[in-house]
Write a protein that holds these residues in place. Structure first.
Motif, PDB file in Angstrom:
ATOM      1  N   TYR A  57     -16.202  30.447  15.625  1.00 55.28           N
ATOM      2  CA  TYR A  57     -14.874  29.890  15.921  1.00 55.28           C
ATOM      3  C   TYR A  57     -14.596  29.937  17.423  1.00 55.28           C
ATOM      4  O   TYR A  57     -14.199  28.951  18.033  1.00 55.28           O
ATOM      5  CB  TYR A  57     -13.799  30.659  15.149  1.00 55.28           C
ATOM      6  CG  TYR A  57     -12.390  30.311  15.570  1.00 55.28           C
ATOM      7  CD1 TYR A  57     -11.760  29.168  15.077  1.00 55.28           C
ATOM      8  CD2 TYR A  57     -11.684  31.112  16.473  1.00 55.28           C
ATOM      9  CE1 TYR A  57     -10.469  28.836  15.462  1.00 55.28           C
ATOM     10  CE2 TYR A  57     -10.398  30.795  16.867  1.00 55.28           C
ATOM     11  CZ  TYR A  57      -9.795  29.652  16.364  1.00 55.28           C
ATOM     12  OH  TYR A  57      -8.529  29.321  16.760  1.00 55.28           O
ATOM     13  N   VAL A  61     -13.960  26.678  19.769  1.00 52.08           N
ATOM     14  CA  VAL A  61     -12.586  26.437  20.214  1.00 52.08           C
ATOM     15  C   VAL A  61     -12.316  26.988  21.614  1.00 52.08           C
ATOM     16  O   VAL A  61     -11.610  26.373  22.412  1.00 52.08           O
ATOM     17  CB  VAL A  61     -11.586  27.022  19.184  1.00 52.08           C
ATOM     18  CG1 VAL A  61     -10.159  26.879  19.659  1.00 52.08           C
ATOM     19  CG2 VAL A  61     -11.761  26.323  17.829  1.00 52.08           C
ATOM     20  N   ASP A  62     -12.898  28.155  21.920  1.00 53.28           N
ATOM     21  CA  ASP A  62     -12.592  28.822  23.198  1.00 53.28           C
ATOM     22  C   ASP A  62     -13.737  28.769  24.212  1.00 53.28           C
ATOM     23  O   ASP A  62     -13.669  29.429  25.246  1.00 53.28           O
ATOM     24  CB  ASP A  62     -12.229  30.300  22.944  1.00 53.28           C
ATOM     25  CG  ASP A  62     -11.019  30.444  22.029  1.00 53.28           C
ATOM     26  OD1 ASP A  62     -10.165  29.533  22.045  1.00 53.28           O
ATOM     27  OD2 ASP A  62     -10.930  31.455  21.309  1.00 53.28           O
ATOM     28  N   GLY A  90      -9.412  26.963  10.498  1.00 49.32           N
ATOM     29  CA  GLY A  90      -8.448  26.237  11.330  1.00 49.32           C
ATOM     30  C   GLY A  90      -9.093  25.381  12.392  1.00 49.32           C
ATOM     31  O   GLY A  90      -8.424  24.538  13.013  1.00 49.32           O
ATOM     32  N   ALA A  91     -10.392  25.579  12.599  1.00 49.80           N
ATOM     33  CA  ALA A  91     -11.073  24.851  13.685  1.00 49.80           C
ATOM     34  C   ALA A  91     -11.075  23.345  13.454  1.00 49.80           C
ATOM     35  O   ALA A  91     -10.973  22.563  14.405  1.00 49.80           O
ATOM     36  CB  ALA A  91     -12.499  25.362  13.840  1.00 49.80           C
ATOM     37  N   GLU A  94      -7.850  22.313  14.918  1.00 47.89           N
ATOM     38  CA  GLU A  94      -7.730  22.625  16.346  1.00 47.89           C
ATOM     39  C   GLU A  94      -8.668  21.791  17.213  1.00 47.89           C
ATOM     40  O   GLU A  94      -8.393  21.547  18.387  1.00 47.89           O
ATOM     41  CB  GLU A  94      -7.994  24.118  16.576  1.00 47.89           C
ATOM     42  CG  GLU A  94      -6.877  24.997  16.017  1.00 47.89           C
ATOM     43  CD  GLU A  94      -7.182  26.475  16.167  1.00 47.89           C
ATOM     44  OE1 GLU A  94      -7.288  26.933  17.309  1.00 47.89           O
ATOM     45  OE2 GLU A  94      -7.327  27.151  15.132  1.00 47.89           O
ATOM     46  N   ARG A 101     -14.939  16.631  20.929  1.00 44.11           N
ATOM     47  CA  ARG A 101     -14.781  17.536  19.784  1.00 44.11           C
ATOM     48  C   ARG A 101     -16.006  17.544  18.853  1.00 44.11           C
ATOM     49  O   ARG A 101     -16.288  18.543  18.210  1.00 44.11           O
ATOM     50  CB  ARG A 101     -13.535  17.141  18.994  1.00 44.11           C
ATOM     51  CG  ARG A 101     -13.596  15.732  18.435  1.00 44.11           C
ATOM     52  CD  ARG A 101     -12.279  15.237  17.915  1.00 44.11           C
ATOM     53  NE  ARG A 101     -12.412  13.875  17.411  1.00 44.11           N
ATOM     54  CZ  ARG A 101     -11.391  13.116  17.087  1.00 44.11           C
ATOM     55  NH1 ARG A 101     -10.164  13.579  17.198  1.00 44.11           N
ATOM     56  NH2 ARG A 101     -11.585  11.884  16.642  1.00 44.11           N
TER      57      ARG A 101
END
Length: 257
Positions: A57, A61-62, A90-91, A94, A101
């Motif tokens: 994750y 995302v980060d 949730g990715a 997000e 992406r």
């Protein structure tokens, strides 16, 4: 290699984990990237994956470096796992507004020293969402497990179309290199009919090895193990060993090794 099929319960995680373990037992350095929020591959490989801890994750995302989350699998030399946590659920949402992406996993793997691994297996969730697209954009090959049961080929057309879309727009080198028949029950006529149909449709892409229905294969993850270590003499372990051998031979033939 991405292990994908949007149908649930076809043996994706079981296949990714056991092929990885079988290859590692033959002195290949193998990384399993768990892209399924359920984290079943991480569980089977005894890799901690509590919610909130660094996982795939944070990589997606980060932009956390992949090297910071890769862990060696206990008691399995040559085998490593990039764990998934529930945060990954949730990715999908997000990632939507993010630039690039669909290729965030590919970029993470590119900046990671992937050369130290002989195989990287990516275990996908049972969907065709952004996580699976990321896996396909990052891989060279797709392995599709197909269960030898009624409705086995249902939904496969959509998966093949998605592979074509990813190939056209994101990853020109992607190919469906391997199809593995799983949950084969030799006592039923249906299983042999499905196997025959898949082989006539996909030809040499289908491995000769067939994974039988096996209690041992189902039990192994609850002990934090692959069936290769849980019961090496079982029919399931021997079948996965045969499948891994075929994959290794095919790879060697392609590279001329």
């Amino acid at each position: 290699m991405t292990v994908a099929n949007q149908k649930g319960g076809v043996g994706k995680t079981t296949t990714a984990v056991n092929l990885a373990a079988a290859l590692a037992m033959h002195d290949q350095r193998v990384l399993v990237v768990d892209l399924d929020p359920q984290g079943n591959a991480s569980t089977a490989l005894a890799t901690e994956h509590r919610s909130g801890m660094p996982s795939v994750y944070q990589v997606l995302v980060d932009d956390m470096p992949l090297s910071q989350i890769v862990k060696p699998v206990p008691d399995m030399p040559n085998l490593y796992c990039a764990p998934a946590t529930l945060d990954l659920a949730g990715a999908e949402i997000e990632l939507v507004p993010m630039v690039g992406r669909e290729t965030r996993l590919r970029r993470a793997l590119a900046s990671f020293d992937a050369m130290e691994f002989d195989y990287i297996l990516i275990d996908c969730p049972p969907s065709l969402g952004l996580l699976t697209v990321n896996a396909m954009a990052a891989a060279q090959e797709v392995l599709i497990p197909i269960q030898c049961e009624y409705y086995a080929l249902e939904g496969l057309t959509q998966l093949l179309q998605n592979v074509e879309l990813v190939r056209a727009h994101l990853n020109q080198t992607l190919s469906i290199s391997t199809i593995l028949l799983t949950m084969y029950d030799g006592r039923t006529r249906l299983a042999s009919q499905v196997a025959e149909e898949v082989r006539s449709h996909f030809g040499d892409t289908v491995l000769d090895a067939v994974i039988p229905r096996s209690v041992r294969v189902s039990e192994a993850p609850s002990y934090g193990q692959s069936v290769m270590t849980y019961d090496p003499g079982s029919s399931g372990a021997l079948a996965y060993m045969g499948a891994a051998r075929e994959i290794a031979y095919r790879a060697a033939a392609l590279t001329g090794a």
